[in-house]
Motif scaffolding. Structure first.
Motif, PDB file in Angstrom:
ATOM      1  N   CYS A  40      -9.042  10.997   7.301  1.00 52.61           N
ATOM      2  CA  CYS A  40      -9.149   9.462   7.600  1.00 52.61           C
ATOM      3  C   CYS A  40      -8.932   8.800   6.147  1.00 52.61           C
ATOM      4  O   CYS A  40      -8.732   7.692   6.280  1.00 52.61           O
ATOM      5  CB  CYS A  40     -10.560   8.994   8.155  1.00 52.61           C
ATOM      6  SG  CYS A  40     -10.853   9.772   9.583  1.00 52.61           S
ATOM      7  N   ILE A  41      -8.951   9.656   5.161  1.00 51.86           N
ATOM      8  CA  ILE A  41      -8.848   8.703   3.749  1.00 51.86           C
ATOM      9  C   ILE A  41      -7.675   7.994   3.658  1.00 51.86           C
ATOM     10  O   ILE A  41      -7.785   6.818   3.145  1.00 51.86           O
ATOM     11  CB  ILE A  41      -9.244   9.925   2.543  1.00 51.86           C
ATOM     12  CG1 ILE A  41     -10.366  10.485   2.685  1.00 51.86           C
ATOM     13  CG2 ILE A  41      -8.826   9.170   1.383  1.00 51.86           C
ATOM     14  CD1 ILE A  41     -10.568  11.780   1.788  1.00 51.86           C
ATOM     15  N   ASN A  42      -6.684   8.533   3.934  1.00 54.75           N
ATOM     16  CA  ASN A  42      -5.425   7.791   3.717  1.00 54.75           C
ATOM     17  C   ASN A  42      -5.302   6.476   4.334  1.00 54.75           C
ATOM     18  O   ASN A  42      -5.006   5.465   4.107  1.00 54.75           O
ATOM     19  CB  ASN A  42      -4.080   8.357   3.769  1.00 54.75           C
ATOM     20  CG  ASN A  42      -2.776   7.869   3.498  1.00 54.75           C
ATOM     21  OD1 ASN A  42      -2.635   7.502   2.242  1.00 54.75           O
ATOM     22  ND2 ASN A  42      -1.891   7.741   4.435  1.00 54.75           N
ATOM     23  N   TYR A  43      -5.758   6.525   5.653  1.00 54.73           N
ATOM     24  CA  TYR A  43      -5.892   5.576   6.612  1.00 54.73           C
ATOM     25  C   TYR A  43      -6.652   4.206   6.008  1.00 54.73           C
ATOM     26  O   TYR A  43      -6.257   3.118   6.144  1.00 54.73           O
ATOM     27  CB  TYR A  43      -5.847   5.845   8.043  1.00 54.73           C
ATOM     28  CG  TYR A  43      -6.416   4.550   8.706  1.00 54.73           C
ATOM     29  CD1 TYR A  43      -5.141   3.888   9.355  1.00 54.73           C
ATOM     30  CD2 TYR A  43      -7.443   4.069   9.240  1.00 54.73           C
ATOM     31  CE1 TYR A  43      -5.380   2.719   9.976  1.00 54.73           C
ATOM     32  CE2 TYR A  43      -7.819   2.939   9.900  1.00 54.73           C
ATOM     33  CZ  TYR A  43      -6.513   2.187  10.274  1.00 54.73           C
ATOM     34  OH  TYR A  43      -6.724   1.057  11.165  1.00 54.73           O
ATOM     35  N   VAL A  44      -7.983   4.773   5.881  1.00 55.29           N
ATOM     36  CA  VAL A  44      -8.748   3.612   5.224  1.00 55.29           C
ATOM     37  C   VAL A  44      -8.398   3.081   4.064  1.00 55.29           C
ATOM     38  O   VAL A  44      -8.683   2.174   3.575  1.00 55.29           O
ATOM     39  CB  VAL A  44     -10.234   4.305   5.154  1.00 55.29           C
ATOM     40  CG1 VAL A  44     -11.232   3.325   4.556  1.00 55.29           C
ATOM     41  CG2 VAL A  44     -10.668   4.607   6.393  1.00 55.29           C
ATOM     42  N   SER A  45      -7.761   3.877   3.079  1.00 51.01           N
ATOM     43  CA  SER A  45      -7.116   3.225   1.826  1.00 51.01           C
ATOM     44  C   SER A  45      -5.936   2.256   2.020  1.00 51.01           C
ATOM     45  O   SER A  45      -5.920   1.408   1.153  1.00 51.01           O
ATOM     46  CB  SER A  45      -6.530   4.468   1.074  1.00 51.01           C
ATOM     47  OG  SER A  45      -7.609   5.279   0.484  1.00 51.01           O
TER      48      SER A  45
END
Length: 120
Positions: A40-45
């Motif tokens: 989920c890191i890239n999406y939340v970034s």
């Protein structure tokens, strides 16, 4: 540094997701939380399309935290992960929207001020 911030923010999403799971018993470690939320890191970034493996992680954590003690433990793990880490309202908004984008219905707004002791 941004990846660390986003991972910690993504963990916040799961605080609330895990907090309402109505299942029996499970042991959920902080390591499992991090592993399930890493996609989920890239999406939340950056926004964009929520990756399928991110939603799979959100759903897995929702199902894994089966007891009140488990949900409170996961909540505390996630709050510790994001404490002292700056994030933007944009990141928080993306994180807060993850459960609904992944088909997990939460009856409250995701917030960094979640009181883990009130999680049932």
């Amino acid at each position: 540094m941004a990846s660390s911030i986003v991972l910690k923010l993504a963990c916040l999403v799961i605080v609330c997701t895990v907090a309402i799971s109505p299942l029996a018993t499970a042991d959920v470690s902080c390591g499992q939380v991090v592993n399930d939320l890493t996609p989920c890191i890239n999406y939340v970034s950056n926004g964009g399309t929520v990756p399928e493996n991110c939603c799979n992680g959100v759903k897995a954590l929702y199902q894994a935290a089966q007891t009140t003690a488990d949900r409170q433990s996961v909540c505390k793990c996630l709050k510790n992960a994001i404490s002292g880490v700056p994030y933007t309202n944009y990141n928080l908004g993306l994180a807060a929207g993850l459960p609904s984008k992944c088909g997990v219905n939460l009856p409250y707004k995701i917030s960094p001020s979640t009181d883990c002791s009130s999680v049932n």
